[in-house]
Design an enzyme around this catalytic site. Structure first.
Site, PDB file in Angstrom:
ATOM      1  N   LYS A 256      17.361  36.014 -15.955  1.00 49.45           N
ATOM      2  CA  LYS A 256      16.405  34.946 -16.275  1.00 49.45           C
ATOM      3  C   LYS A 256      15.047  35.287 -15.665  1.00 49.45           C
ATOM      4  O   LYS A 256      14.973  35.924 -14.615  1.00 49.45           O
ATOM      5  CB  LYS A 256      16.936  33.635 -15.655  1.00 49.45           C
ATOM      6  CG  LYS A 256      16.028  32.453 -15.810  1.00 49.45           C
ATOM      7  CD  LYS A 256      16.610  31.213 -15.104  1.00 49.45           C
ATOM      8  CE  LYS A 256      16.167  31.120 -13.657  1.00 49.45           C
ATOM      9  NZ  LYS A 256      16.626  29.904 -12.982  1.00 49.45           N
TER      10      LYS A 256
ATOM     11  N   GLY B 177      17.277  21.590 -16.507  1.00 47.70           N
ATOM     12  CA  GLY B 177      18.360  22.028 -17.388  1.00 47.70           C
ATOM     13  C   GLY B 177      18.018  23.298 -18.162  1.00 47.70           C
ATOM     14  O   GLY B 177      18.896  23.882 -18.812  1.00 47.70           O
ATOM     15  N   GLY B 178      16.758  23.751 -18.090  1.00 50.54           N
ATOM     16  CA  GLY B 178      16.324  24.913 -18.875  1.00 50.54           C
ATOM     17  C   GLY B 178      17.200  26.148 -18.655  1.00 50.54           C
ATOM     18  O   GLY B 178      17.560  26.846 -19.612  1.00 50.54           O
TER      19      GLY B 178
ATOM     20  N   ASP C 283      25.940  27.157 -11.333  1.00 52.25           N
ATOM     21  CA  ASP C 283      24.675  27.335 -10.616  1.00 52.25           C
ATOM     22  C   ASP C 283      24.657  26.376  -9.428  1.00 52.25           C
ATOM     23  O   ASP C 283      25.447  25.428  -9.372  1.00 52.25           O
ATOM     24  CB  ASP C 283      23.496  27.040 -11.558  1.00 52.25           C
ATOM     25  CG  ASP C 283      22.254  27.852 -11.192  1.00 52.25           C
ATOM     26  OD1 ASP C 283      22.213  28.437 -10.091  1.00 52.25           O
ATOM     27  OD2 ASP C 283      21.318  27.893 -12.008  1.00 52.25           O
TER      28      ASP C 283
ATOM     29  N   ARG D  56      13.918  25.781  -2.758  1.00 48.43           N
ATOM     30  CA  ARG D  56      13.478  26.816  -3.710  1.00 48.43           C
ATOM     31  C   ARG D  56      12.111  27.387  -3.346  1.00 48.43           C
ATOM     32  O   ARG D  56      11.744  28.450  -3.801  1.00 48.43           O
ATOM     33  CB  ARG D  56      13.455  26.235  -5.133  1.00 48.43           C
ATOM     34  CG  ARG D  56      14.848  26.041  -5.696  1.00 48.43           C
ATOM     35  CD  ARG D  56      14.818  25.493  -7.100  1.00 48.43           C
ATOM     36  NE  ARG D  56      14.336  24.116  -7.138  1.00 48.43           N
ATOM     37  CZ  ARG D  56      14.163  23.416  -8.255  1.00 48.43           C
ATOM     38  NH1 ARG D  56      14.414  23.977  -9.419  1.00 48.43           N
ATOM     39  NH2 ARG D  56      13.744  22.172  -8.222  1.00 48.43           N
ATOM     40  N   GLN D  57      11.357  26.640  -2.532  1.00 43.83           N
ATOM     41  CA  GLN D  57      10.039  27.159  -2.128  1.00 43.83           C
ATOM     42  C   GLN D  57      10.215  27.877  -0.792  1.00 43.83           C
ATOM     43  O   GLN D  57       9.796  27.400   0.252  1.00 43.83           O
ATOM     44  CB  GLN D  57       9.027  26.002  -2.022  1.00 43.83           C
ATOM     45  CG  GLN D  57       7.581  26.456  -1.853  1.00 43.83           C
ATOM     46  CD  GLN D  57       7.009  27.189  -3.066  1.00 43.83           C
ATOM     47  OE1 GLN D  57       7.399  26.946  -4.189  1.00 43.83           O
ATOM     48  NE2 GLN D  57       6.093  28.111  -2.836  1.00 43.83           N
TER      49      GLN D  57
ATOM     50  N   ASP E 144       0.816  -1.217   0.000  1.00 41.79           N
ATOM     51  CA  ASP E 144       0.000   0.000   0.000  1.00 41.79           C
ATOM     52  C   ASP E 144       0.853   1.272   0.000  1.00 41.79           C
ATOM     53  O   ASP E 144       0.320   2.379   0.081  1.00 41.79           O
ATOM     54  CB  ASP E 144      -0.943   0.007   1.214  1.00 41.79           C
ATOM     55  CG  ASP E 144      -0.190  -0.028   2.530  1.00 41.79           C
ATOM     56  OD1 ASP E 144       1.065  -0.025   2.504  1.00 41.79           O
ATOM     57  OD2 ASP E 144      -0.835  -0.053   3.593  1.00 41.79           O
ATOM     58  N   GLY E 145       2.153   1.118  -0.091  1.00 38.96           N
ATOM     59  CA  GLY E 145       3.032   2.288  -0.156  1.00 38.96           C
ATOM     60  C   GLY E 145       3.639   2.660   1.182  1.00 38.96           C
ATOM     61  O   GLY E 145       4.633   3.383   1.249  1.00 38.96           O
TER      62      GLY E 145
HETATM   63  C1  R5P Z   1      16.934  28.597  -9.412  1.00 36.08           C
HETATM   64  O1  R5P Z   1      17.002  29.782  -9.531  1.00 36.08           O
HETATM   65  C2  R5P Z   1      18.160  27.713  -9.317  1.00 36.08           C
HETATM   66  O2  R5P Z   1      19.290  28.392  -8.901  1.00 36.08           O
HETATM   67  C3  R5P Z   1      18.438  27.037 -10.648  1.00 36.08           C
HETATM   68  O3  R5P Z   1      18.838  28.009 -11.578  1.00 36.08           O
HETATM   69  C4  R5P Z   1      17.228  26.332 -11.147  1.00 36.08           C
HETATM   70  O4  R5P Z   1      16.574  25.690 -10.116  1.00 36.08           O
HETATM   71  C5  R5P Z   1      17.591  25.352 -12.205  1.00 36.08           C
HETATM   72  O5  R5P Z   1      16.431  24.737 -12.646  1.00 36.08           O
HETATM   73  P1  R5P Z   1      16.313  24.219 -14.116  1.00 36.08           P
HETATM   74  O6  R5P Z   1      17.493  23.318 -14.368  1.00 36.08           O
HETATM   75  O7  R5P Z   1      15.011  23.481 -14.136  1.00 36.08           O
HETATM   76  O8  R5P Z   1      16.315  25.397 -15.021  1.00 36.08           O
END
Ligand code: R5P
Length: 299
Positions: free
Chosen positions: A196, A229-230, A223, A99-100, A41-42
């Site tokens: 960005k 990776g965007g 980073d 990040r949150q 059941d997890g």
């Molecule tokens: C956010 O500002 C972090 O420093 C990274 O730049 C970000 O989380 C990278 O996320 P992604 O690889 O999805 O662009």
């Protein structure tokens, strides 16, 4: 037996726990694995593989992958250690949910602080982590944090791969300016940054077009983390369009989701270098030494 330190670890962190224990001269009896049994059941149950001998326990856990399951595992393990009356330090090399750190859209939960409250509830004396996404959380987190930096070892790893006196460190967004400029200093290289934007509803990332002084240079995109990776892909395209001869992506935490490594290569990234805070194929810097040095300084 009271003095000394027991290293307790989840199965995903065996490699780090073993190296930390060895660096600190700890023996087999001082390291305790946590076995996990998952039910259909997890749900799952945990079992400490042997007694935790010392009053001080260092719990080492990787939070990624399976972040949410690992948070439950963390709760269970902390409860057990608290019930044993241990003094608890927690080592989470990659702190998920960092990040949150605020309510970006009305009604959202600033999730990272929930983790701090939980750790405080179970009496964690200190959380040791590495290159936490935004250091602003440290003063507001419910538990004391020691934020180690992998910038030095990452720069050391990268240096032999870059053209001498012809490297440019590129911060892919304004949020990474502090860590990228510190990395550039460590590398003895010039430094610049991009702007960005992230759509908070769709998650889509756009980067302002900008020509950078990269003609014939080795560009290092630095980073804290690479997730989809965007962010790095946009920066790599700009670096290539500006004449970079080589592009290397360096980060502390490489999640590399949904084929991100291949997408990075297609966008012009020649190499990826990360730590092993998350197990991945590009982990060339071992965080164990950083962690054992931090723990040794406590002794
Ligand atoms: C956010 O500002 C972090 O420093 C990274 O730049 C970000 O989380 C990278 O996320 P992604 O690889 O999805 O662009």
């Amino acid at each position: 037996m009271g003095s000394g330190m027991s290293i307790v670890y989840d199965s995903a962190s065996y490699d780090i726990a073993k190296d930390v224990a060895s660096d600190l001269g700890l023996g087999d009896a001082d390291t305790v694995g946590i076995e996990k049994t998952q039910f259909k059941d997890g749900e799952f149950k945990l079992r400490f593989s042997k007694p935790v001998l010392h009053d001080s326990a260092v719990l080492i856990m990787r939070m990624y992958p399976n972040v949410n399951d690992n948070i439950i595992e963390l709760l269970f393990a902390l409860k057990k250690l608290k019930d044993m009356g241990k003094r608890i330090k927690l080592v989470i090399p990659y702190l998920a949910y960092a990040r949150q750190d605020k309510e970006f859209l009305e009604g959202e939960v600033a999730s990272i602080y929930v983790l701090g409250d939980i750790m405080a509830h179970y009496g964690v004396e200190e959380l040791i982590s590495i290159d936490i996404h935004n250091s602003v959380i440290i003063s507001r987190f419910g538990t004391k944090i020691r934020n180690l930096s992998a910038i030095g070892p990452l720069a050391k790893e990268l240096k032999p791969l870059m053209p001498e006196d012809n490297a440019l460190v590129l911060s892919p967004d304004e949020g990474a300016i502090d860590r990228s400029s510190a990395f550039a200093e460590e590398l003895g290289a010039a430094y610049t940054y991009l702007k960005k934007h992230r759509d908070r509803v769709t998650g889509e990332i756009t980067t302002d077009d900008k020509s950078i002084d990269a003609e014939g240079k080795g560009v290092v995109i630095f980073d804290d983390m690479i997730a989809t990776g965007g962010t790095v892909i946009n920066a790599a395209r700009i670096a290539r369009a500006s004449g970079a001869s080589k592009v290397v992506a360096v980060c502390t935490h490489a999640l590399l989701l949904n084929g991100a490594a291949d997408k990075l290569k297609e966008s012009g990234v020649d190499e990826i270098i990360s730590t092993n805070s998350i197990s991945n194929a590009f982990a060339k810097v071992d965080v164990s030494r950083l962690i054992s040095e931090a723990l040794r300084n406590d002794a």
